[in-house]
Write an enzyme that holds these catalytic residues in place. Structure first.
Site, mmCIF file in Angstrom:
data_model
loop_
_atom_site.group_PDB
_atom_site.id
_atom_site.type_symbol
_atom_site.label_atom_id
_atom_site.label_comp_id
_atom_site.label_asym_id
_atom_site.label_seq_id
_atom_site.Cartn_x
_atom_site.Cartn_y
_atom_site.Cartn_z
ATOM 1 N N HIS A 182 67.595 -27.527 -38.506
ATOM 2 C CA HIS A 182 66.220 -27.137 -38.830
ATOM 3 C C HIS A 182 65.672 -26.177 -37.765
ATOM 4 C CE1 HIS A 182 61.714 -28.295 -38.901
ATOM 5 N NE2 HIS A 182 61.937 -27.386 -39.832
HETATM 6 CA CA CA Z 1 68.238 -23.875 -40.817
#
Ligand code: CA
Ligand code: V1P
Ligand code: ZN
Length: 390
Positions: A182
């Site tokens: 992320h």
């Molecule tokens: Ca990513």
């Protein structure tokens, strides 16, 4: 023998400093800056360097990095020495700034950080000055760094610095992140503004996968007075996603975001740990599928800043980034899929010497992303985009 011609009608610039490549995070650390040497060797072996403007990246200045980072953090980063991590008088700062196993203090740390950051700042400025339409810095893309904290192998957030440069010229900038992790640092940096739309595709498992953020409904603080509400798009995925599913999902979601948000420029983080066979990753993508995302992003014909990121199986990182360089040059059709014999590091690419080895077969992982799940992600993003204006 190999020489790629300049693309027609637009310029591609390459920003790098070979001094970045010689740094070592430590013996068993997965981040290997020499993957950049391997990438450059491949790019040159195919003759792609003839088709780009090559710039030696300068070190970002303390002031430039202070556009995002706190002074005391940068001061520490500049002064700290490898032995300090064990010194009790430094312990407070080592802990506060999150140095340790993931983010070790190694020789030349400040030079390493300022050089990769300088490459991204230079690249963004070339785009702003209309001296380049596509600017590449494979040493950048360090998306986890926070304003006062190192995180996940990232110390200085070059992406945030690049976006801040682009915001001087463009009302809206879109950030896309195909690293398997992320893009939390970039998301958080622009949490409170509607001038940046962040979109990250990643493996998500709150407890079991770094950094544990990026759930579908984490779309930005939803306070009614926060203009940044809804401007974080998160696409949480499970293990083993395959080429077809990923490309379809990428095109649907990125296509919808560009259409709605109408950015003036795009920053694309191409973390190669989303490939199959990555030492840390858990997706099943092949080099061509990773590249297809780059190719789709290029179709919008917007100023494009391309950075690297993760990628822990160096031979595949270099394959992907060399292939993606060729896509950005409109020359992917001109590359022989057998790696040229002239590559100094050719021993890394055997026994097949292919630019496109079957990564999804070499280490098969079941695709834990059923079609209805992927459809629900697309639906949720469409829903989210109803709150967003371009
Ligand atoms: Ca990513
Ligand atoms: O999982 C963790 C932390 C350390 N634990 C207490 C939880 N860290 C991960 C960090 C991954 C960073 C990815 C960076 C990027 O997104 C951008 C450049 O790709 C981690 C892992 C892992 N398997 O996730 N650190 C390490 N492995 C590690 C292994 C050996 C030596 C040092 C770090
Ligand atoms: Zn990563």
């Amino acid at each position: 023998k190999y020489r790629i011609a300049r693309p027609q009608g637009y310029r591609v610039s390459w920003h790098a400093n070979p001094a970045v490549e010689g740094h070592h995070f430590g013996q068993s650390h997965p981040m290997k800056p020499w993957r950049l040497t391997l990438t450059k060797q491949l790019v040159m072996a195919y003759g792609m360097h003839h088709a780009m403007d090559l710039y030696l990246a300068r070190a970002a200045t303390h002031e430039e990095m202070a556009d995002f980072h706190e002074q005391d953090y940068l001061d520490f980063l500049r002064q700290v020495m490898p032995g300090d991590i064990d010194k009790s008088e430094k312990n407070d700062e080592v802990v506060r700034f999150n140095f340790g196993d993931d983010c070790p203090i190694f020789d030349g740390l400040y030079d390493y950080c300022s050089l990769y950051a300088g490459g991204t700042v230079d690249a963004a400025r070339k785009l702003c000055n209309n001296q380049s339409e596509i600017a590449i810095n494979w040493s950048g893309g360090l998306h986890h760094a926070k304003k006062s904290e190192a995180s996940g192998f990232c110390y200085v957030n070059d992406i945030v610095l690049g976006v801040l440069q682009l915001l001087r010229h463009h009302p809206r900038v879109m950030y896309i992140d195909i690293d398997v992790h992320h893009g939390d640092g970039v998301e958080q940096a622009f949490w409170s503004t509607d001038r940046v739309l962040t979109v990250s595709f990643h493996k998500y498992d709150r407890e079991g996968f770094f950094p544990g953020t990026g759930a579908l409904h984490e779309t930005g603080p939803s306070h009614p007075l926060n203009p940044g509400a809804h401007h974080a798009v998160n696409v949480p995925l499970h293990d083993g996603i395959d080429d077809q599913s990923y490309i379809a999902l990428y095109e649907e979601i990125v296509g919808a975001c560009v259409e709605t948000y109408r950015p003036g420029a795009i920053v694309l983080q191409c973390g190669a740990d989303s490939l199959g066979c990555d030492r840390l990753g858990c997706f099943n993508l092949n080099v061509r599928a990773h590249g297809a995302c780059v190719a789709f992003t290029k179709t919008f014909n917007l100023p494009l800043l391309v950075v690297g990121g993760g990628g822990y199986t160096p031979r595949n990182v270099s394959r992907a980034w060399a292939h993606e360089t060729s896509i950005l040059l409109d020359a992917d059709k001109d590359l022989d899929s057998t790696i040229p014999e002239t590559v100094a590091f050719r021993n890394h690419f055997g026994p097949d010497f292919s630019l496109f080895p079957p990564l999804s077969e070499l280490r098969h992982l079941d695709n834990k992303n059923p079609r209805p799940y992927l459809e629900s992600l697309v639906e949720a993003v469409h829903e989210q985009l109803r709150y967003i204006q371009g």
